[in-house]
Design an enzyme around this catalytic site. Structure first.
Site, PDB file in Angstrom:
ATOM      1  N   ASP A   1      30.163  13.584  21.590  1.00  0.00           N
ATOM      2  CA  ASP A   1      30.209  13.104  23.065  1.00  0.00           C
ATOM      3  C   ASP A   1      29.717  11.829  23.420  1.00  0.00           C
ATOM      4  O   ASP A   1      28.932  11.209  22.413  1.00  0.00           O
ATOM      5  CB  ASP A   1      29.198  14.246  23.581  1.00  0.00           C
ATOM      6  CG  ASP A   1      29.265  14.204  25.129  1.00  0.00           C
ATOM      7  OD1 ASP A   1      30.258  13.858  25.766  1.00  0.00           O
ATOM      8  OD2 ASP A   1      28.329  15.097  25.475  1.00  0.00           O
TER       9      ASP A   1
ATOM     10  N   ASP B   1      31.130  22.448  26.095  1.00  0.00           N
ATOM     11  CA  ASP B   1      31.051  22.196  24.754  1.00  0.00           C
ATOM     12  C   ASP B   1      31.082  23.211  23.996  1.00  0.00           C
ATOM     13  O   ASP B   1      31.193  22.998  22.513  1.00  0.00           O
ATOM     14  CB  ASP B   1      30.235  21.148  24.565  1.00  0.00           C
ATOM     15  CG  ASP B   1      30.226  19.807  25.360  1.00  0.00           C
ATOM     16  OD1 ASP B   1      31.479  19.333  25.335  1.00  0.00           O
ATOM     17  OD2 ASP B   1      29.314  19.290  25.865  1.00  0.00           O
TER      18      ASP B   1
END
Length: 1042
Positions: A394, A739
């Site tokens: 990320d 996520d």
């Protein structure tokens, strides 16, 4: 995902190319997390959801419908549903809750720990021991209980280590539980024309719901009325900017439009009313929860390796056992005795101490990693990180600092660089010019953010502020520069203000000034740069107002394009001193009619902001590259921003070009560029949505440096699966609810400890306590080290298996008295060898550990052919020869020369034979022979211990000399050496040991018989390593390096 938000302030086009805000409709309408359209087809769906179906990204149409159309679709009205109708829908659709996954009963989890991997091998060994004891006991009730005790000990080892592993695993919580924690408990709903407060689980599609600041959104809502409403979508999309909500349809993409509010997100301020359009599992978070629960649970690489090792050991044990069962039958032994031999040989091959060694080693490493800010939830994940070949990271908060920071300024026709370090204390630009003072004043005054009270002793950059990310960045920047923003505001009292709105795209305020000689009021404004420029007729250069001519507009445009191209969010600033005659201090300003000038202002400058990279990340990315690990950025942010950060941290290296870069350099259309010429690739979520699996595989294979921007949770999951199709071991970082599917699917999921949601943390195998990418690199090194050290520990453990096995084989073939008993072997495996085996957990890495390529799945095995051959046929044989030498020495000195021992076994073991003659005619009673046999056991045992001292030292390294590694750096290894000698001496010399455990006091000289073989082992291994280092890639290197 922190500051990856988009705000309307920055949603402006630069020559037709969207800047850092909302993407162009046509390009981005299908991006982000598309909502699963409620299927109203009559066909029935199976209860068990297909994960592939969940990955499909379908559209929601409700945001495009008028209120009347919504009322018709959901059979509702502004008076709400009737209670009867709501009850019908509740009975049809079920409660507004997430369906929990089918849980595994705790007893099943516990039993899995009891029978997996090594445990199964040890259980097999225990059962065989009990079978052997049962057979012998049936023949003779006075038979030795060695096999009974050995079986019991093996069972106890399995149970203890199983309990340890179970409680370690039990610390991780269920993913779905964390989603449920995010769900609101109560909701205000209109039914039968009256407002009621009901449990959120009783909401149904068509209900009319009211929310206010501080509430969690109780279901997916289509907003029909809103007043100053802003929501926090960060747990769902990763965007930290507060998102305004209204009844307007503003975007094709349901995530981008303002008239949809999503289940479990938070209403930050204002009020809103809307119809429920999805409940429970049909909501976006419900789909993500289903997706997260439906993926993952694959075996970790180390579990696969342990299983492979168990197969090898079991294969060797059974093969050798069957071979000698056949030999025993051919030599005339009875079938019953041959079965006993078979069982003994199989049990002798079982590495009894290895299960405890691996479990403890993984636990110790997990504790060590926790001190380095890596919290390991799944023990086996410790090693998985070391096997990683791709890290899908990320951007926000992991690669970056997770805070917006002023990066550049443009004033006086120059771009100035601001300090983006953690404390921002070293701004290098000139801060004395008049233009700078004017700009600084606007930045301080035209800002609604404020520091929370009671933070006087807190460093500026760590103070908590009330305001959105951009306003907070400007506030902290001003505070660092001016020293006291609140003091400046108090000296320049605010008269009136127009807050930012999406229509005007600017913020304006009017202030009294702190100059007692100047009674004019000061109008300050900030907003989208080209919108601010439109309102200006002059520009301040060198403290003087000059006409804003075409030349200056070109300079502005060049600066704006340059800053926008860096992926930074750009704001423009201007001011105007209002004429005192027209606007005295008593003038009544009206923000509705705007009875004051908003044109012919003076443009002062630009400020650009970015979430800057963490200072440790570039070095960490370089280390990953040298370790053969590909770092891929996967973010929901805009491609320009993502590419800029990727370049700044080294994910896209300095000389690498994307297809766009090549097209720009050659001045040709993008379509004419051969994509394989581009080393780097920036892939937009829109492009990814239309890609086939083969096209994605092509990108992953042919581009060394990759950035995925504007990705949805489904797409992140698809990227992970694409990497795994290439046989990569994939690590994924994430912090949001969105996520969790990818975290679960990855070989190792890594959640953020500070910014991470509970769902992300529960889906992950590891948590970064400091949210820092550099901690992952530390984890990779620890993971590789643990693989190396477990390999060393296995090599050490396997070596003495040959020395433990050979006595049984010689006992069968040569018919000699048994050289070593099963209890004696047990004290090697679970006594003298345990501490040395565990000491490898503290062994430092060899020098090349982070310069090696990641190990390949199913190729670079934990136990490979080279290790097995080296342990069994080289060092193991040397140990066996040394141990047998000591055994025969003891026997010879007592009167039984080696040749007289051959074929003596049957007479030796007869209880009623009380006058067996030795080589010198001496007669031996059964009890005397038994004591001598135990002395042989002890001599054999001591020889193995002495040779294992050398084996322990040589296993410190696989390639380097132990002298390069440092012979005495590992204190725990020294403790292991000492523990072996101490335990062996205790067993040998403690009174009552002969009759309790069959150990006898040895003469001192027997301790040194095997010493030359220990020295031979050490010298032989040093020569092996020398040749490996001197002739890399040679036959020797390939066959002798394990």
């Amino acid at each position: 995902m922190g500051t990856e938000a988009n705000s309307d302030v920055y949603s402006t086009a630069i020559n037709g190319i969207n800047e850092i805000g909302y993407p162009d409709k046509e390009k981005e309408e299908d991006l982000g997390l598309e909502v699963q359209k409620k299927k109203e087809k009559k066909q029935k769906k199976k209860k068990g959801k297909n994960v592939d179906d969940l990955k499909q990204e379908l559209d929601l149409e409700d945001h495009k419908l008028s209120i009347e159309e919504l009322e018709a679709k959901y059979e509702t009205s502004l008076q709400g549903l009737t209670s009867a109708r709501a009850a019908e829908i509740l009975a049809r659709d079920g409660p507004n809750t997430l369906t929990p996954p089918k849980g595994t009963p705790e007893i099943i989890k516990f039993l899995k720990q009891m029978i997996g991997g090594f445990s199964l091998l040890l259980w097999a060994g225990a059962i065989l021991c009990w079978i052997a004891y049962g057979i012998l006991y049936a023949q003779d009730h006075n038979t030795s209980r060695d096999n009974l005790y050995l079986g019991i000990v093996l069972a106890v080892v399995v149970i203890l280590t199983g309990c340890f592993a179970y409680f370690q695993e039990a610390k991780s919580t269920n993913i779905m539980a964390s989603f449920n924690q995010m769900i609101p408990q109560q909701a205000v709903v209109t039914r039968n024309g009256q407002k009621l407060e009901i449990p959120a689980k009783d909401l149904v599609v068509g209900d009319l719901v009211d929310v206010k600041g501080g509430d969690r959104i109780p279901a997916d809502l289509r907003i029909i009325f809103a007043q100053g409403c802003k929501v926090d979508n960060s747990s769902l999309t990763g965007e930290s900017e507060a998102q305004p909500r209204s009844s307007e349809f503003t975007h094709e993409n349901p995530l981008e439009t303002k008239n949809i509010a999503f289940y479990s997100t938070t209403c930050l301020e204002g009020t809103a009313r809307g119809f429920v359009i999805n409940t429970g599992d049909q909501t976006i978070i419900g789909r993500i929860a289903s997706l997260a629960s439906g993926v993952g649970n694959e075996k970790t690489p180390i579990a696969v390796e342990i299983e492979h090792f168990v197969h090898i050991v079991a294969g060797v044990a059974v093969s050798v056992g069957v071979l000698f069962f056949i030999i025993a039958i051919c030599m005339g032994y009875s079938a019953l005795n041959s079965i006993i031999f078979l069982i003994g040989i199989i049990v002798a091959n079982v590495p009894e101490g290895l299960l405890a060694t691996v479990t403890v080693t993984l636990s110790l490493t997990a504790k060590r990693m926790a001190k380095k800010n890596c919290l390991v939830k799944n023990l086996e994940a410790v090693e998985t990180l070391g096997s990683t070949s791709i890290i899908c990271s990320d951007k926000t908060g992991t690669l970056t600092q997770n805070r917006m920071t002023v990066a550049h300024l443009w004033f006086d026709d120059h771009i100035h660089i601001a300090d983006t370090s953690e404390d921002q204390s070293h701004h290098s630009f000139e801060q004395t010019p008049e233009t700078w003072n004017a700009l600084c004043k606007i930045v301080s005054l035209c800002n609604r953010a404020e520091f929370k009270a009671g933070q006087d002793d807190v460093p500026i950059m760590k103070k908590v502020a009330v305001g959105d990310a951009s306003e907070t960045a400007l506030l902290k920047f001003s505070e660092v520069i001016t020293g006291n923003v609140m003091n400046i505001r108090s000296q320049n009292r605010k008269v009136c203000e127009i807050p930012f709105n999406s229509t005007n795209k600017f913020q304006l305020s009017i202030h009294e000034t702190d100059d007692p000689q100047d009674q004019r009021l000061l109008l300050v404004m900030k907003g989208a740069p080209e919108r601010i420029l439109e309102k200006c007729s002059t520009i301040m250069i060198g403290g003087k107002e000059l006409p804003l001519d075409e030349s200056m507009k070109d300079s502005f445009q060049t600066a704006y394009m340059e800053l926008g191209g860096l992926g930074e969010r750009v704001l423009g600033f201007c001011h105007l001193y209002l004429p005192e005659e027209e606007y005295p201090s008593s003038y009544a300003f009206d923000i509705e009619s705007m009875n004051f000038p908003t044109s012919n202002l003076c443009f002062v400058g630009l400020l650009s902001m970015i979430d800057p990279p963490r200072s440790t990340v570039p070095d960490a990315v370089t280390k990953c590259r040298s370790a053969g690990i590909k770092v891929i950025m996967v973010t929901g942010d805009h491609p320009i921003t993502a590419k800029a950060i990727a370049r700044s941290v080294g994910i896209i290296s300095a000389g690498s070009e994307t297809v766009d870069d090549i097209a720009k350099r050659l001045n040709i259309p993008v379509e004419q560029v051969n994509k394989r010429e581009a080393k780097a690739a920036v892939v937009n979520g829109g492009e990814l949505k239309d890609m086939s699996s083969e096209e994605l595989d092509d990108i992953l294979t042919n581009h060394a440096e990759i950035v995925f921007a504007r990705t949805s949770p489904q797409q992140k999951l698809i990227i992970v699966e694409g990497c795994q199709r290439q046989n990569y071991v994939v690590a994924v970082t994430g912090d949001g609810v969105n996520d969790s599917p990818a975290l679960k699917k990855a070989d190792i999921g890594i959640a953020m400890g500070i910014a991470g949601s509970d769902a992300a943390k529960n889906a992950a195998d590891m948590i970064l306590l400091d949210d820092n990418f550099a901690s992952i690199v530390t984890g990779v090194e620890e993971g590789r080290l643990i693989f190396d050290n477990i390999k060393k520990s296995i090599g050490y453990t396997l070596t003495k298996n040959v020395a433990e096995l050979c006595p049984f084989l010689i006992y069968i073939i040569a018919d000699i008295p048994l050289p070593i008993g099963t209890i004696t072997i047990l004290f090697i495996d679970l006594g003298t060898d345990i501490i040395p085996s565990v000491s490898f957990a503290y062994e430092k890495a060899e020098r090349d550990i982070m310069n090696r390529k990641p190990r390949r799945k199913n190729v670079d095995r934990l136990v490979n052919q080279q290790l097995a051959l080296y342990a069994y046929l080289q060092i193991g044989i040397i140990q066996s020869v040394g141990a047998f030498l000591n055994y025969f020495t003891v026997m010879a000195e007592q009167g039984f020369l080696p040749h007289t021992l051959v074929g003596i076994r049957i007479d030796w073991e007869k209880i009623n034979n009380q006058d067996l003659e030795d080589s010198y005619g001496q007669e031996w009673t059964f009890s005397q022979r038994q004591f001598l046999e135990w002395t042989g056991y002890t001599a054999f045992f001591v020889s193995i211990v002495v040779e294992q001292l050398a084996d322990l030292i040589i296993r410190k390294t696989r390639r380097n000399s132990v002298f390069q590694q440092g012979l005495f750096r590992n204190k725990f290894l020294l403790m292991g050496l000492a523990s072996q000698v101490i335990i062996a001496a205790f067993l040998s010399y403690c009174p009552e040991m002969p009759y309790a455990l069959k150990f006898t006091p040895l003469r001192a000289q027997y301790w040194f018989v095997a010493a030359p073989y220990a020295l031979l082992i050490f010298v032989y291994d040093e020569i092996r390593k020398l040749f490996i280092r001197r002739y890399p890639g040679s036959w020797w290197d390939k066959n002798m390096y394990y």
